[in-house]
Design an enzyme around this catalytic site. Sequence first.
Site, PDB file in Angstrom:
ATOM      1  N   ASP A  62       0.782  -1.235   0.000  1.00  0.00           N
ATOM      2  CA  ASP A  62       0.000   0.000   0.000  1.00  0.00           C
ATOM      3  C   ASP A  62       0.813   1.283   0.000  1.00  0.00           C
ATOM      4  O   ASP A  62       0.253   2.353  -0.156  1.00  0.00           O
ATOM      5  CB  ASP A  62      -0.961  -0.013   1.209  1.00  0.00           C
ATOM      6  CG  ASP A  62      -1.991   1.101   1.145  1.00  0.00           C
ATOM      7  OD1 ASP A  62      -2.494   1.384   0.049  1.00  0.00           O
ATOM      8  OD2 ASP A  62      -2.288   1.698   2.190  1.00  0.00           O
TER       9      ASP A  62
ATOM     10  N   CYS B 181     -21.443  -8.498  -8.104  1.00  0.00           N
ATOM     11  CA  CYS B 181     -22.326  -7.582  -7.370  1.00  0.00           C
ATOM     12  C   CYS B 181     -23.776  -7.712  -7.831  1.00  0.00           C
ATOM     13  O   CYS B 181     -24.702  -7.443  -7.064  1.00  0.00           O
ATOM     14  CB  CYS B 181     -21.869  -6.135  -7.568  1.00  0.00           C
ATOM     15  SG  CYS B 181     -20.310  -5.746  -6.742  1.00  0.00           S
TER      16      CYS B 181
ATOM     17  N   CYS C 174     -27.284  -5.634  -6.793  1.00  0.00           N
ATOM     18  CA  CYS C 174     -27.153  -5.035  -5.458  1.00  0.00           C
ATOM     19  C   CYS C 174     -26.497  -3.664  -5.548  1.00  0.00           C
ATOM     20  O   CYS C 174     -25.513  -3.475  -6.250  1.00  0.00           O
ATOM     21  CB  CYS C 174     -26.328  -5.948  -4.560  1.00  0.00           C
ATOM     22  SG  CYS C 174     -26.032  -5.279  -2.903  1.00  0.00           S
TER      23      CYS C 174
ATOM     24  N   CYS D 276     -24.084   5.287   1.404  1.00  0.00           N
ATOM     25  CA  CYS D 276     -23.075   6.339   1.540  1.00  0.00           C
ATOM     26  C   CYS D 276     -23.711   7.639   2.025  1.00  0.00           C
ATOM     27  O   CYS D 276     -24.612   8.178   1.369  1.00  0.00           O
ATOM     28  CB  CYS D 276     -22.361   6.571   0.216  1.00  0.00           C
ATOM     29  SG  CYS D 276     -21.103   7.872   0.309  1.00  0.00           S
TER      30      CYS D 276
ATOM     31  N   CYS E 113     -15.871  11.574  -0.006  1.00  0.00           N
ATOM     32  CA  CYS E 113     -15.791  10.364   0.818  1.00  0.00           C
ATOM     33  C   CYS E 113     -15.346  10.711   2.234  1.00  0.00           C
ATOM     34  O   CYS E 113     -14.322  11.369   2.434  1.00  0.00           O
ATOM     35  CB  CYS E 113     -14.809   9.387   0.173  1.00  0.00           C
ATOM     36  SG  CYS E 113     -14.486   7.906   1.146  1.00  0.00           S
TER      37      CYS E 113
ATOM     38  N   CYS F 141     -14.473   5.660   7.393  1.00  0.00           N
ATOM     39  CA  CYS F 141     -15.898   5.367   7.278  1.00  0.00           C
ATOM     40  C   CYS F 141     -16.039   3.975   6.688  1.00  0.00           C
ATOM     41  O   CYS F 141     -15.475   3.689   5.627  1.00  0.00           O
ATOM     42  CB  CYS F 141     -16.587   6.396   6.381  1.00  0.00           C
ATOM     43  SG  CYS F 141     -18.355   6.088   6.113  1.00  0.00           S
TER      44      CYS F 141
ATOM     45  N   CYS G 264     -19.943   1.676   3.472  1.00  0.00           N
ATOM     46  CA  CYS G 264     -20.088   0.941   2.212  1.00  0.00           C
ATOM     47  C   CYS G 264     -19.515  -0.471   2.319  1.00  0.00           C
ATOM     48  O   CYS G 264     -19.975  -1.388   1.624  1.00  0.00           O
ATOM     49  CB  CYS G 264     -19.454   1.710   1.054  1.00  0.00           C
ATOM     50  SG  CYS G 264     -17.665   1.948   1.192  1.00  0.00           S
TER      51      CYS G 264
ATOM     52  N   CYS H 226     -22.051  -4.709   2.770  1.00  0.00           N
ATOM     53  CA  CYS H 226     -21.862  -5.661   1.669  1.00  0.00           C
ATOM     54  C   CYS H 226     -22.428  -7.034   2.055  1.00  0.00           C
ATOM     55  O   CYS H 226     -22.019  -7.617   3.064  1.00  0.00           O
ATOM     56  CB  CYS H 226     -20.381  -5.783   1.335  1.00  0.00           C
ATOM     57  SG  CYS H 226     -20.041  -6.953  -0.002  1.00  0.00           S
TER      58      CYS H 226
END
Length: 378
Positions: free
Chosen positions: A136, A190, A193, A200, A216, A243, A246, A250
């Site tokens: 990352d 997905c 969905c 959000c 965001c 946050c 989202c 799932c």
Amino acid sequence: MTVALTIAKADIAARAHALGFDAFGVASAREPWPAGARLEHFIADGRHGDMDWLAREAHRRSHPQQLWPEAKSVIIVGQSYAPDDDPMTLLAEQDKGVVSAYAARRDYHDVVKGKLKQLAQWLAHASGEEVKVFVDTAPLMEKPLAERAGIGWQGKHTNLVSREHGSWLFLGAILTAAEFEPDAPHQERCGSCRACLDVCPTDAFPAPFQLDARKCLAYLSIEHHGQIPRAYRAPMGNRIFGCDDCLAVCPWNKFAAASAEVKLQARSDLIAPRLEDLVRLGDADFRQKFSGSPIKRIGRGRFVRNVLIAIGNSGEPALAAEAERLLDDAEPEVRGAAVWALSRLKGRAELSAAAARRMAESDPDVLAEWRAALGEAA
């Protein structure tokens, strides 16, 4: 002369799982891919906000071989950080702060990179080929690579989704000059969905599979410098770092299990900590409390700014004194957020009196907060 040892992909997978990784896959480092073009459009539209490093390194991110031309394969590993409980329930405890599930643990850069280096060293010795490790912090797009390696797919929220681990995976990558048979890319699942899009609080998804980071709350509370834009303060609620909305909604999370990795267990003091305690942290206290945590990287100023936004949203008049105390803080980010929080908890007369005692304020952003709070033209 070094003799390369024969090694199979199954051997690497077995070693990765023995080290505690929950997911494993291999992608080609040579093939063309569309991720680079998607990044170009993201930056051209300005959706990266203050993250100028994305624009500076866009070319290096466009393909793994732009980062290292000798790379032939990419080993991708995943580490689950699935929380034990639903993070969304904490949003109702308004006198407490909500820390993103990944940040309530030891810094994943340290945990994943340590194990990934062990895997890479073993791979380099066994294959006789050079390797490079990424977690990352380098210009490598791990999520598209993880999709190509069959670990999961980038969902409508743009994060990786796994059938086995839901939306809760830390990713790490090893570029290697050795070549292994790539896994089949994962298909997007997905379907119809749109739970992640609809939940959000700031409408940060202009379309499925697209994110505008400027809206965001994860970006605003972590990456954004200065005052939080006024339109997004109330939607922040009591989210003080990141946050998870989202991710948390799932449906694939029903298959995810909390990691058995001791180093990735959540810290009890970061699950719904009291705002009253957090807002009192000085710089030394902040650095001590968040040693080994990703929260430490944003610094005390931005963090307390976030806590003050949560205080302003708390509806708790008892916390007004904490906001008023910070009107004289050394950090402009903190002072400005304190003005806003106080304006939400105190009447105009008390706010005017507090402003009158601070006529020496010179920071333009803080002055703008005072004007807005007192109902004057900004």
